[in-house]
Structure formats: C-alpha cells, structure tokens
Design an enzyme around this catalytic site. Structure first.
Site, PDB file in Angstrom:
ATOM      1  N   CYS A 198       0.835  -1.204   0.000  1.00 29.02           N
ATOM      2  CA  CYS A 198       0.000   0.000   0.000  1.00 29.02           C
ATOM      3  C   CYS A 198       0.873   1.259   0.000  1.00 29.02           C
ATOM      4  CB  CYS A 198      -0.912  -0.042   1.232  1.00 29.02           C
ATOM      5  SG  CYS A 198      -1.792   1.487   1.579  1.00 29.02           S
ATOM      6  N   CYS A 214       0.130   3.798   2.735  1.00 28.52           N
ATOM      7  CA  CYS A 214       0.582   3.275   4.037  1.00 28.52           C
ATOM      8  C   CYS A 214       2.065   3.574   4.232  1.00 28.52           C
ATOM      9  CB  CYS A 214       0.355   1.766   4.129  1.00 28.52           C
ATOM     10  SG  CYS A 214      -1.369   1.241   4.039  1.00 28.52           S
TER      11      CYS A 214
END
Length: 144
Positions: free
Chosen positions: A69, A72
C-alpha cells in the site's frame, strides 16, 4: 487517571503495572526488560495486538497497513513523528494486515491505512487514510 496503568509489552506481550507518575522515567517490561514507553511505533503480531488492544490503559494508536500500500508507506514517517510528539500520552503500533488478515476481518477493516485509537479494551475512534503528523496528533489529542 488511576495510580497505576496496565501496559502490555509490545515485544513479548507481558502485561505490566506501571505507576502513572513514572511514565516519563522509562519503565521497562518486568519479563523481557524492553522499554514500555518509547515514543516509537512498534510492530505487532496478532497475539500482542489482541492483548494490547484489550488491556492497555494508556491510549494505543494502531496503524492497520500493508507493505504493498503506497499511502501506508507514505504515512509511516508521519506516524513516527506523531509517536515521538505524544510520548507518554499515547503509545503507537502497527500491524501488517497482509500477514494477519484475520484482524482485518474481525474489525471490519475495508480500507487501509487506518488508524484506530484503543483504550482499556475499547475502540475509541477511527481515522482512515494517509495523514500528516499534525492531523494524527490532533486526532489523538481530541480523544484523550
């Protein structure tokens, strides 16, 4: 706040009782000796996650993330800044939802990154999406 706080060691999962007035003194785990209040973001496994979210009496901010991600990974340094700024007022940790998908299923997590604020076994609030350190700090402070 009571005279003592229960904190779960983010390294070994052992529950510890710490005098509330001694948080700034660098308390250590009675079992493994690792620091309990570091101002850093700890990496949790599912067993330690479950113990800490159920038992910590100091607010615990958990970042639910995955290595694939992009947002993230982009938020990780911001989370670390917020953890340092709130040392002694909250603890910060993260759990990889790719390695531990059961935690996402159990908590109904539909998107990452997601910050969840826990205290004494209760989910206090959620903050979805990548955020700068100032927003993370504001989120935590608004719920303390």
């Amino acid at each position: 706040m009571s005279d003592t706080l229960k904190l779960v060691c983010e390294t070994c999962g052992q529950a510890n009782r710490i005098p509330a007035g001694r948080l700034a003194d660098g308390p250590k785990c009675g079992s493994c000796g690792d620091p309990l209040v570091t101002g850093k973001v700890a990496e949790l496994d599912i067993a330690t996650h479950d113990k800490a979210t159920r038992g910590d009496e100091l607010p615990l901010v958990v970042d639910y993330w995955a290595p694939w991600c992009g947002p993230c990974r982009m938020m990780a340094p911001e989370l670390a800044k917020a953890a340092g700024a709130l040392k002694g007022r909250a603890r910060f940790a993260k759990i990889n939802t790719e390695d531990f998908p059961a935690v996402s299923q159990r908590l109904g997590i539909r998107g990452i990154p997601l910050l969840v604020l826990w205290k004494s076994g209760h989910e206090i609030a959620r903050l979805p999406g990548a955020r700068p350190a100032a927003e993370i700090e504001g989120f935590v402070r608004s719920h303390l």
